[in-house]
Scaffold this motif. Structure first.
Motif, PDB file in Angstrom:
ATOM      1  N   TRP A  37       0.864  -1.170   0.000  1.00 18.72           N
ATOM      2  CA  TRP A  37       0.000   0.000   0.000  1.00 18.72           C
ATOM      3  C   TRP A  37       0.897   1.214   0.000  1.00 18.72           C
ATOM      4  O   TRP A  37       2.100   1.130   0.125  1.00 18.72           O
ATOM      5  CB  TRP A  37      -0.889   0.005   1.231  1.00 18.72           C
ATOM      6  CG  TRP A  37      -0.114   0.172   2.476  1.00 18.72           C
ATOM      7  CD1 TRP A  37       0.655  -0.764   3.090  1.00 18.72           C
ATOM      8  CD2 TRP A  37       0.040   1.363   3.228  1.00 18.72           C
ATOM      9  NE1 TRP A  37       1.265  -0.243   4.172  1.00 18.72           N
ATOM     10  CE2 TRP A  37       0.905   1.057   4.295  1.00 18.72           C
ATOM     11  CE3 TRP A  37      -0.475   2.649   3.105  1.00 18.72           C
ATOM     12  CZ2 TRP A  37       1.267   2.005   5.244  1.00 18.72           C
ATOM     13  CZ3 TRP A  37      -0.107   3.579   4.056  1.00 18.72           C
ATOM     14  CH2 TRP A  37       0.744   3.255   5.107  1.00 18.72           C
ATOM     15  N   GLY A  38       0.292   2.400  -0.080  1.00  9.15           N
ATOM     16  CA  GLY A  38       1.075   3.625  -0.007  1.00  9.15           C
ATOM     17  C   GLY A  38       2.082   3.703  -1.127  1.00  9.15           C
ATOM     18  O   GLY A  38       1.768   4.096  -2.239  1.00  9.15           O
ATOM     19  N   LEU A  70       6.768   2.791   7.735  1.00 12.81           N
ATOM     20  CA  LEU A  70       6.124   3.481   6.623  1.00 12.81           C
ATOM     21  C   LEU A  70       7.118   3.829   5.530  1.00 12.81           C
ATOM     22  O   LEU A  70       8.236   4.239   5.817  1.00 12.81           O
ATOM     23  CB  LEU A  70       5.471   4.780   7.110  1.00 12.81           C
ATOM     24  CG  LEU A  70       4.367   4.678   8.150  1.00 12.81           C
ATOM     25  CD1 LEU A  70       3.888   6.060   8.530  1.00 12.81           C
ATOM     26  CD2 LEU A  70       3.215   3.848   7.634  1.00 12.81           C
ATOM     27  N   VAL A  90       5.045   8.023   1.968  1.00 12.53           N
ATOM     28  CA  VAL A  90       3.824   8.050   2.764  1.00 12.53           C
ATOM     29  C   VAL A  90       4.005   8.967   3.974  1.00 12.53           C
ATOM     30  O   VAL A  90       3.106   9.730   4.338  1.00 12.53           O
ATOM     31  CB  VAL A  90       3.430   6.629   3.200  1.00 12.53           C
ATOM     32  CG1 VAL A  90       2.233   6.666   4.150  1.00 12.53           C
ATOM     33  CG2 VAL A  90       3.127   5.763   1.990  1.00 12.53           C
ATOM     34  N   GLU A 109       3.674  12.407   2.709  1.00 12.84           N
ATOM     35  CA  GLU A 109       2.298  12.740   2.343  1.00 12.84           C
ATOM     36  C   GLU A 109       1.469  13.073   3.577  1.00 12.84           C
ATOM     37  O   GLU A 109       0.721  14.061   3.603  1.00 12.84           O
ATOM     38  CB  GLU A 109       1.659  11.573   1.599  1.00 12.84           C
ATOM     39  CG  GLU A 109       0.209  11.835   1.207  1.00 12.84           C
ATOM     40  CD  GLU A 109      -0.483  10.614   0.650  1.00 12.84           C
ATOM     41  OE1 GLU A 109      -1.160  10.763  -0.380  1.00 12.84           O
ATOM     42  OE2 GLU A 109      -0.348   9.524   1.241  1.00 12.84           O
ATOM     43  N   GLN A 134       1.018   9.637  11.647  1.00 16.72           N
ATOM     44  CA  GLN A 134       1.921   8.668  11.023  1.00 16.72           C
ATOM     45  C   GLN A 134       2.000   7.384  11.842  1.00 16.72           C
ATOM     46  O   GLN A 134       1.996   6.279  11.286  1.00 16.72           O
ATOM     47  CB  GLN A 134       3.304   9.296  10.857  1.00 16.72           C
ATOM     48  CG  GLN A 134       3.338  10.420   9.836  1.00 16.72           C
ATOM     49  CD  GLN A 134       4.552  11.305   9.980  1.00 16.72           C
ATOM     50  OE1 GLN A 134       5.253  11.271  10.998  1.00 16.72           O
ATOM     51  NE2 GLN A 134       4.813  12.123   8.972  1.00 16.72           N
ATOM     52  N   SER A 185      -2.729   7.551   0.638  1.00 13.91           N
ATOM     53  CA  SER A 185      -2.277   6.325   1.296  1.00 13.91           C
ATOM     54  C   SER A 185      -3.252   5.882   2.378  1.00 13.91           C
ATOM     55  O   SER A 185      -3.444   4.680   2.590  1.00 13.91           O
ATOM     56  CB  SER A 185      -0.887   6.533   1.889  1.00 13.91           C
ATOM     57  OG  SER A 185      -0.866   7.643   2.764  1.00 13.91           O
ATOM     58  N   SER A 207      -4.830   9.680  -6.444  1.00 21.12           N
ATOM     59  CA  SER A 207      -3.510   9.237  -6.888  1.00 21.12           C
ATOM     60  C   SER A 207      -3.390   9.053  -8.399  1.00 21.12           C
ATOM     61  O   SER A 207      -2.278   8.953  -8.918  1.00 21.12           O
ATOM     62  CB  SER A 207      -3.167   7.906  -6.223  1.00 21.12           C
ATOM     63  OG  SER A 207      -4.046   6.888  -6.679  1.00 21.12           O
TER      64      SER A 207
END
Length: 283
Positions: free
Chosen positions: A9-10, A76, A80, A83, A98, A132, A161
């Motif tokens: 992901w992300g 992470l 990400v 972001e 986060q 994300s 995205s």
């Protein structure tokens, strides 16, 4: 076998499939869990969570300006982190957001889907412009079988995205609630964008499954038969495609073809899903 398994992901939206944490060899228990998931039967045609709160609305388009210096977090990807820092309400708030996102990612990786959703819902409400967050929230909802709401979040990720990386999950969510036209639209878009072979393979499997759900077995078979041939080592995407195709052959009454393809899968991986049981049933 049609159900795509989230791989990352992300950062996956910009760098291809990658785990949130450093990848490690999957345990026997994890492999068994994945095979059980792949062997699940057809999903319900309606969402099981109709009483959920209204989904997070899409934010108005705006220029995002970083409000704090990105803080490194072990769990992470760097983009990400940046972001979340850029869209956080304040520089002091960013580290907490986060951390919660990283915690949610770990919950999802280890199958604690409801714990992930509990963390991600308020995160999506606080920073709805974080692609994300919407991506991971959509994955967690999908994992819980909350397909209608998963589609909302994955559509938000798609818009934020401009990525097609979650199209298989999004298409499968639409397939689960009977929106087959949307499945076809997403497959055509995914095919034209040509992301990684794994993502295209998953999209093709979902699209074929959607056709099969509608009784269009010939069209579904034709779609999977046009998958690119194996070049080099047989990968998991090949086994998943073959399994879905063999299942369609069996449903269409082409038992010899189904048996031949199941045998090919067993030669590559005797423990793949329930291939042994399928062969015994075919005789």
């Amino acid at each position: 076998p049609e159900r795509p398994t989230p791989k990352g992901w992300g950062g996956v939206t910009r760098r291809g499939a990658r785990q949130v944490t450093n990848p490690t060899p999957a345990s026997d228990e994890a492999k068994a869990y994945e095979r059980r998931e792949m062997a699940r039967g057809p999903r319900p045609t309606v969402d099981r969570w109709e009483g959920d709160p209204k989904p997070v609305p899409m934010p108005r388009a705006k220029k995002v300006v970083a409000k704090s210096r990105p803080i490194r977090a072990k769990s992470l990807p760097a983009d990400v982190i940046a972001e979340v820092a850029a869209v956080a309400p304040s520089a002091r708030r960013a580290p907490m957001l986060q951390k919660r996102l990283g915690d949610a990612a770990r919950h999802l990786q280890h199958g604690r889907d409801s714990d992930a959703v509990a963390l991600l819902r308020p995160l999506a409400q606080e920073v709805p412009e974080a692609a994300s967050v919407r991506e991971l929230y959509g994955q967690a909802l999908y994992a819980m079988g909350r397909y209608k709401h998963a589609a909302v979040e994955l559509e938000a990720f798609r818009e934020l995205s401009a990525s097609t990386d979650q199209h298989p999950l999004l298409a499968d969510s639409y397939r689960a609630v009977g929106r087959h036209k949307k499945v076809q639209e997403l497959w055509l878009e995914l095919r034209e964008s040509s992301p990684s072979p794994e993502i295209v393979a998953e999209g093709r499997i979902v699209a074929a499954g959607s056709l099969g759900d509608q009784g269009k077995l010939d069209d579904a078979i034709k779609l999977l038969e046009t998958a690119p041939p194996v070049r080099g080592r047989v990968q998991e995407r090949h086994l998943r495609t073959w399994f879905a195709l063999a299942d369609l052959y069996e449903r269409a009454g082409e038992l010899a073809k189904a048996r031949s393809l199941f045998q090919r899968i067993r030669r590559e991986d005797p423990d793949f899903v329930d291939v042994g049981d399928r062969l015994r049933a075919l005789g």
